[in-house]
Motif scaffolding. Structure first.
Motif, PDB file in Angstrom:
ATOM      1  N   CYS A 138      -4.626  29.459  25.296  1.00 37.08           N
ATOM      2  CA  CYS A 138      -5.247  29.218  26.568  1.00 37.08           C
ATOM      3  C   CYS A 138      -4.484  29.524  27.807  1.00 37.08           C
ATOM      4  N   ILE A 139      -4.668  30.362  28.668  1.00 38.95           N
ATOM      5  CA  ILE A 139      -3.696  30.511  29.944  1.00 38.95           C
ATOM      6  C   ILE A 139      -4.849  30.218  31.207  1.00 38.95           C
ATOM      7  N   PRO A 140      -4.412  29.114  31.785  1.00 39.97           N
ATOM      8  CA  PRO A 140      -5.490  28.951  33.003  1.00 39.97           C
ATOM      9  C   PRO A 140      -5.256  29.797  34.088  1.00 39.97           C
ATOM     10  N   THR A 141      -6.603  30.448  34.616  1.00 39.47           N
ATOM     11  CA  THR A 141      -6.593  31.677  35.669  1.00 39.47           C
ATOM     12  C   THR A 141      -7.619  31.502  36.476  1.00 39.47           C
ATOM     13  N   VAL A 142      -7.484  32.086  37.494  1.00 40.54           N
ATOM     14  CA  VAL A 142      -8.647  32.262  38.430  1.00 40.54           C
ATOM     15  C   VAL A 142      -9.159  33.688  38.064  1.00 40.54           C
ATOM     16  N   PHE A 143     -10.369  33.787  38.648  1.00 37.36           N
ATOM     17  CA  PHE A 143     -11.404  34.934  38.290  1.00 37.36           C
ATOM     18  C   PHE A 143     -11.802  35.352  39.697  1.00 37.36           C
ATOM     19  N   CYS A 144     -11.359  36.858  39.808  1.00 32.43           N
ATOM     20  CA  CYS A 144     -11.719  37.536  41.182  1.00 32.43           C
ATOM     21  C   CYS A 144     -12.580  38.793  40.844  1.00 32.43           C
ATOM     22  N   SER A 145     -13.035  39.341  42.162  1.00 30.62           N
ATOM     23  CA  SER A 145     -13.634  40.813  42.029  1.00 30.62           C
ATOM     24  C   SER A 145     -12.398  41.728  42.446  1.00 30.62           C
ATOM     25  N   LEU A 151     -14.881  34.811  42.080  1.00 35.95           N
ATOM     26  CA  LEU A 151     -16.137  34.925  41.331  1.00 35.95           C
ATOM     27  C   LEU A 151     -16.087  33.514  40.161  1.00 35.95           C
ATOM     28  N   ASP A 152     -15.403  32.722  40.788  1.00 29.33           N
ATOM     29  CA  ASP A 152     -15.177  31.511  39.861  1.00 29.33           C
ATOM     30  C   ASP A 152     -15.074  30.293  40.903  1.00 29.33           C
ATOM     31  N   LYS A 153     -15.005  29.084  40.500  1.00 31.68           N
ATOM     32  CA  LYS A 153     -14.805  27.919  41.110  1.00 31.68           C
ATOM     33  C   LYS A 153     -13.237  27.492  41.489  1.00 31.68           C
ATOM     34  N   LYS A 154     -12.434  28.145  40.833  1.00 36.47           N
ATOM     35  CA  LYS A 154     -10.875  27.729  40.834  1.00 36.47           C
ATOM     36  C   LYS A 154     -10.416  28.236  42.195  1.00 36.47           C
ATOM     37  N   THR A 155     -10.841  29.593  42.416  1.00 36.48           N
ATOM     38  CA  THR A 155     -10.203  30.551  43.601  1.00 36.48           C
ATOM     39  C   THR A 155     -10.512  29.508  44.934  1.00 36.48           C
ATOM     40  N   PRO A 156     -11.826  29.222  45.038  1.00 33.90           N
ATOM     41  CA  PRO A 156     -12.115  28.499  46.222  1.00 33.90           C
ATOM     42  C   PRO A 156     -11.036  27.261  46.602  1.00 33.90           C
ATOM     43  N   LEU A 157     -10.968  26.666  45.353  1.00 34.13           N
ATOM     44  CA  LEU A 157     -10.340  25.250  45.032  1.00 34.13           C
ATOM     45  C   LEU A 157      -9.127  25.494  45.535  1.00 34.13           C
ATOM     46  N   LEU A 158      -8.162  26.523  45.131  1.00 34.00           N
ATOM     47  CA  LEU A 158      -6.702  26.776  45.526  1.00 34.00           C
ATOM     48  C   LEU A 158      -6.703  27.234  46.919  1.00 34.00           C
ATOM     49  N   ARG A 159      -7.474  27.880  47.417  1.00 32.29           N
ATOM     50  CA  ARG A 159      -7.541  28.366  48.721  1.00 32.29           C
ATOM     51  C   ARG A 159      -7.769  26.944  49.692  1.00 32.29           C
ATOM     52  N   SER A 160      -8.573  26.099  49.354  1.00 31.46           N
ATOM     53  CA  SER A 160      -8.964  24.843  50.223  1.00 31.46           C
ATOM     54  C   SER A 160      -7.726  24.121  50.071  1.00 31.46           C
ATOM     55  N   MET A 161      -7.170  23.897  48.769  1.00 33.27           N
ATOM     56  CA  MET A 161      -5.836  22.950  48.878  1.00 33.27           C
ATOM     57  C   MET A 161      -4.668  23.649  49.682  1.00 33.27           C
ATOM     58  N   VAL A 180       9.086  18.243  55.524  1.00 32.69           N
ATOM     59  CA  VAL A 180       7.987  18.602  54.561  1.00 32.69           C
ATOM     60  C   VAL A 180       7.375  19.923  54.492  1.00 32.69           C
ATOM     61  N   ARG A 181       7.275  20.508  53.393  1.00 37.03           N
ATOM     62  CA  ARG A 181       6.924  22.041  53.298  1.00 37.03           C
ATOM     63  C   ARG A 181       5.412  21.986  52.816  1.00 37.03           C
ATOM     64  N   ARG A 182       4.813  21.202  52.132  1.00 36.36           N
ATOM     65  CA  ARG A 182       3.584  20.995  51.696  1.00 36.36           C
ATOM     66  C   ARG A 182       2.858  19.697  51.462  1.00 36.36           C
ATOM     67  N   ALA A 183       1.775  19.690  51.663  1.00 34.78           N
ATOM     68  CA  ALA A 183       1.112  18.379  51.261  1.00 34.78           C
ATOM     69  C   ALA A 183       0.118  18.620  49.760  1.00 34.78           C
ATOM     70  N   THR A 184       0.059  17.701  48.985  1.00 28.75           N
ATOM     71  CA  THR A 184      -0.692  18.099  47.781  1.00 28.75           C
ATOM     72  C   THR A 184      -1.837  17.149  47.739  1.00 28.75           C
ATOM     73  N   PRO A 185      -3.101  17.649  47.679  1.00 29.89           N
ATOM     74  CA  PRO A 185      -4.165  16.782  47.283  1.00 29.89           C
ATOM     75  C   PRO A 185      -4.077  16.410  45.719  1.00 29.89           C
ATOM     76  N   THR A 275      -2.440  16.712  40.372  1.00 31.63           N
ATOM     77  CA  THR A 275      -2.471  17.603  41.251  1.00 31.63           C
ATOM     78  C   THR A 275      -4.118  18.340  41.058  1.00 31.63           C
ATOM     79  N   THR A 276      -4.913  18.423  42.164  1.00 30.77           N
ATOM     80  CA  THR A 276      -6.207  18.586  41.950  1.00 30.77           C
ATOM     81  C   THR A 276      -6.805  19.510  40.979  1.00 30.77           C
ATOM     82  N   ASN A 277      -6.125  20.706  40.984  1.00 30.24           N
ATOM     83  CA  ASN A 277      -6.457  22.090  40.214  1.00 30.24           C
ATOM     84  C   ASN A 277      -6.199  21.708  38.670  1.00 30.24           C
ATOM     85  N   VAL A 278      -4.912  20.823  38.621  1.00 31.82           N
ATOM     86  CA  VAL A 278      -4.663  20.652  37.050  1.00 31.82           C
ATOM     87  C   VAL A 278      -5.628  19.553  36.531  1.00 31.82           C
ATOM     88  N   ALA A 279      -5.879  18.475  37.689  1.00 32.09           N
ATOM     89  CA  ALA A 279      -6.778  17.609  36.976  1.00 32.09           C
ATOM     90  C   ALA A 279      -8.232  17.981  36.546  1.00 32.09           C
TER      91      ALA A 279
END
Length: 343
Positions: A138-145, A151-161, A180-185, A275-279
């Protein structure tokens, strides 16, 4: 347990054993710089991932994504590839790893598209490690048009992160932090659930069809059932929890606490934060494994947010933080009213 933990996950420790060193360095640099992964490195990683999956009994792979249905989705494809003469080999390319094209016609799109506009694309989320479940990689992925609409719930999550990180870094610059280059929720999602015996569940058509009761008497005790909260766990529930922990640990999910909750037959599992998307990937897997393992114990796991009127529901408390590599940005310190960065 340390050896068991993550044994069914193609994590960084496993990658170091299977992926060529040069490809590993390219992969790490791409994650660090947030750049696309070159096809050559993707091919090396895909081949290593296939070899590891075959060693663990997997015969198929799937892009595992989160459409707008409230559950995960999978389209399984075999590793087999015909080479003529009635023979096959086991093959998995970097292109198959990085991008897929499952049919999207029957998934909800929030009104973005007509039903016949079927094309949907899945793309690998390399920050969430692949895992083996039910004989498939199983390969975790995003799903887009085709046009990039989520078309999924992960793409908006990654964009918001990414948006949160970008704005947090701006604020840190104002406080003089130029490194610091990034902050991680990060999230620690506590999952509450109910367990009832299968024979009782099958007697209630409303439970079977809707996941909750629609009629009937109120329980004799509800919120005030203090003796159940943190009480001694019944043997049948304890056996379920032990099996659940084992399966979650294999999948690299750091299940940490388990206990009785307030309502009758209500329980809770809480993992160590990540990390939020992994959690969230882990939480969806946890909910799936709860249902599967409950069935093996003659139980049914209810995860409806309010399965019984008048008592607690299946809450999911999100304990969240925002951090850099070296600092928890939501740590108030000993003098929070003087901590301007925290404020």
């Amino acid at each position: 347990i340390p050896e068991l933990f993550g044994s069914m996950v193609f994590n960084e420790r496993t990658m170091e054993q299977y992926v060529p060193q040069e490809a590993m360095e390219v992969w790490r640099e791409c994650l660090k710089q947030e750049k696309p992964l070159p096809l050559e490195a993707a091919n090396d990683i895909a081949d290593a991932m296939k070899n590891w999956a075959l060693e663990h009994g997997a015969t198929h792979f799937t892009h595992w994504f989160q459409p707008l249905t409230g559950v995960t989705a999978e389209k399984h494809e075999g590793f087999i590839k015909g080479i003529g003469g009635g023979r096959v080999i086991m093959d998995f390319s970097g292109k198959e790893l990085v991008c897929g094209e499952p049919d999207a016609s029957s998934f909800p799109s929030g009104g973005l598209r007509a039903t016949f506009e079927a094309r949907g694309y899945s793309a690998w989320d390399p920050t969430s490690f692949a895992f083996i479940k039910d004989g498939s990689l199983c390969i975790p992925t995003v799903f887009c048009s085709y046009g990039g609409e989520a078309l999924d719930k992960k793409t908006p999550l990654l964009r918001s992160m990414e948006a949160v990180s970008r704005e947090a870094v701006k604020i840190l610059r104002l406080f003089g932090d130029e490194k610091v280059r990034r902050a991680t929720p990060q999230i620690g999602a506590e999952q509450e659930y109910f367990l009832i015996r299968k024979e009782d569940y099958n007697k209630r058509l409303d439970l079977v069809l809707t996941g909750r009761t629609l009629f009937g008497s109120a329980p004799s005790k509800g919120q005030e059932l203090e003796e159940h909260y943190f009480g001694v766990i019944r043997p049948i529930v304890s056996d379920f929890m032990k099996d659940l922990d084992t399966e979650l640990w294999k999948l690299g999910i750091p299940a940490k606490t388990k206990h009785n909750e307030v309502a009758p037959c209500q329980h809770e599992l809480a993992p160590i934060y990540d990390t939020t998307n992994v959690a969230i990937d882990h939480n969806l897997l946890t909910m799936e494994m709860m249902k599967k393992i409950a069935d093996k114990h003659g139980l049914v796991c209810l995860q409806h947010e309010k399965p019984f009127e008048g008592v607690n529901g299946s809450g999911k408390h999100n304990n969240w933080s925002l951090s850099t590599k070296s600092e928890n940005l939501l740590d108030p310190g000993d003098t929070p009213m003087e901590n301007l960065q925290f404020m």
